[in-house]
Design a protein around this motif. Structure first.
Motif, PDB file in Angstrom:
ATOM      1  N   GLN A   1      -4.575   8.576 -17.251  1.00  0.00           N
ATOM      2  CA  GLN A   1      -4.521   9.821 -16.490  1.00  0.00           C
ATOM      3  C   GLN A   1      -4.814  11.016 -17.398  1.00  0.00           C
ATOM      4  O   GLN A   1      -5.502  11.956 -17.000  1.00  0.00           O
ATOM      5  N   PHE A   2      -4.275  10.973 -18.610  1.00  0.00           N
ATOM      6  CA  PHE A   2      -4.494  12.057 -19.563  1.00  0.00           C
ATOM      7  C   PHE A   2      -5.978  12.220 -19.866  1.00  0.00           C
ATOM      8  O   PHE A   2      -6.513  13.319 -19.866  1.00  0.00           O
TER       9      PHE A   2
ATOM     10  N   THR B   1      -9.641  17.282 -16.922  1.00  0.00           N
ATOM     11  CA  THR B   1     -10.628  18.211 -17.463  1.00  0.00           C
ATOM     12  C   THR B   1      -9.897  19.162 -18.403  1.00  0.00           C
ATOM     13  O   THR B   1      -8.662  19.268 -18.346  1.00  0.00           O
ATOM     14  N   PRO B   2     -10.621  19.845 -19.268  1.00  0.00           N
ATOM     15  CA  PRO B   2      -9.939  20.799 -20.155  1.00  0.00           C
ATOM     16  C   PRO B   2      -9.152  21.855 -19.377  1.00  0.00           C
ATOM     17  O   PRO B   2      -8.063  22.253 -19.782  1.00  0.00           O
ATOM     18  N   ARG B   3      -9.674  22.298 -18.238  1.00  0.00           N
ATOM     19  CA  ARG B   3      -8.967  23.309 -17.443  1.00  0.00           C
ATOM     20  C   ARG B   3      -7.680  22.733 -16.850  1.00  0.00           C
ATOM     21  O   ARG B   3      -6.649  23.397 -16.834  1.00  0.00           O
ATOM     22  N   GLU B   4      -7.722  21.509 -16.348  1.00  0.00           N
ATOM     23  CA  GLU B   4      -6.515  20.873 -15.809  1.00  0.00           C
ATOM     24  C   GLU B   4      -5.465  20.714 -16.903  1.00  0.00           C
ATOM     25  O   GLU B   4      -4.274  20.952 -16.679  1.00  0.00           O
TER      26      GLU B   4
ATOM     27  N   LEU C   1      -1.698  22.356 -17.018  1.00  0.00           N
ATOM     28  CA  LEU C   1      -0.481  21.575 -17.258  1.00  0.00           C
ATOM     29  C   LEU C   1       0.315  22.135 -18.436  1.00  0.00           C
ATOM     30  O   LEU C   1       1.549  22.229 -18.386  1.00  0.00           O
ATOM     31  N   LEU C   2      -0.384  22.508 -19.514  1.00  0.00           N
ATOM     32  CA  LEU C   2       0.297  23.096 -20.670  1.00  0.00           C
ATOM     33  C   LEU C   2       0.968  24.419 -20.305  1.00  0.00           C
ATOM     34  O   LEU C   2       2.106  24.682 -20.697  1.00  0.00           O
ATOM     35  N   SER C   3       0.273  25.230 -19.541  1.00  0.00           N
ATOM     36  CA  SER C   3       0.820  26.521 -19.119  1.00  0.00           C
ATOM     37  C   SER C   3       2.054  26.327 -18.244  1.00  0.00           C
ATOM     38  O   SER C   3       3.061  27.027 -18.399  1.00  0.00           O
ATOM     39  N   ALA C   4       1.997  25.382 -17.325  1.00  0.00           N
ATOM     40  CA  ALA C   4       3.143  25.107 -16.457  1.00  0.00           C
ATOM     41  C   ALA C   4       4.340  24.629 -17.272  1.00  0.00           C
ATOM     42  O   ALA C   4       5.483  25.045 -17.030  1.00  0.00           O
TER      43      ALA C   4
END
Length: 89
Positions: free
Chosen positions: A5-6, A10-13, A17-20
């Motif tokens: 899954q990782f 995409t880089p944006r996804e 996830l990191l921001s969340a």
């Protein structure tokens, strides 16, 4: 998250996830700070009351806030009404 899954992200996804996760971490820190302040305030007070430490929003408070938002929306609508929007062909 599984490795497959990782690697499908995409880089944006991945950035989202990191921001969340960062926001969740800051929310936890803020919650812990609020609890620490409540503990300190309770320790310093002679006879602390729950209402001194935390006021739960009431239905009346929510109704007042909703009425204020409605007034703001009406004001915004009045402001927008001064402009004429026409479709161009």
């Amino acid at each position: 998250m599984e490795p497959t899954q990782f690697y499908r992200l995409t880089p944006r996804e991945f950035q989202i996830l990191l921001s969340a996760q960062r926001d969740r971490m800051h929310d936890d820190f803020e919650r812990a700070a609020r609890i620490a302040l409540m503990h300190e305030q309770a320790a310093r007070a002679k006879k602390p009351k729950l209402s001194d430490l935390y006021q739960r929003p009431t239905a009346t408070h929510n109704d007042e806030m909703l009425a204020e938002k409605a007034r703001e929306a009406e004001h915004a609508q009045e402001w927008l009404d001064q402009y004429v929007f026409e479709a161009r062909e």
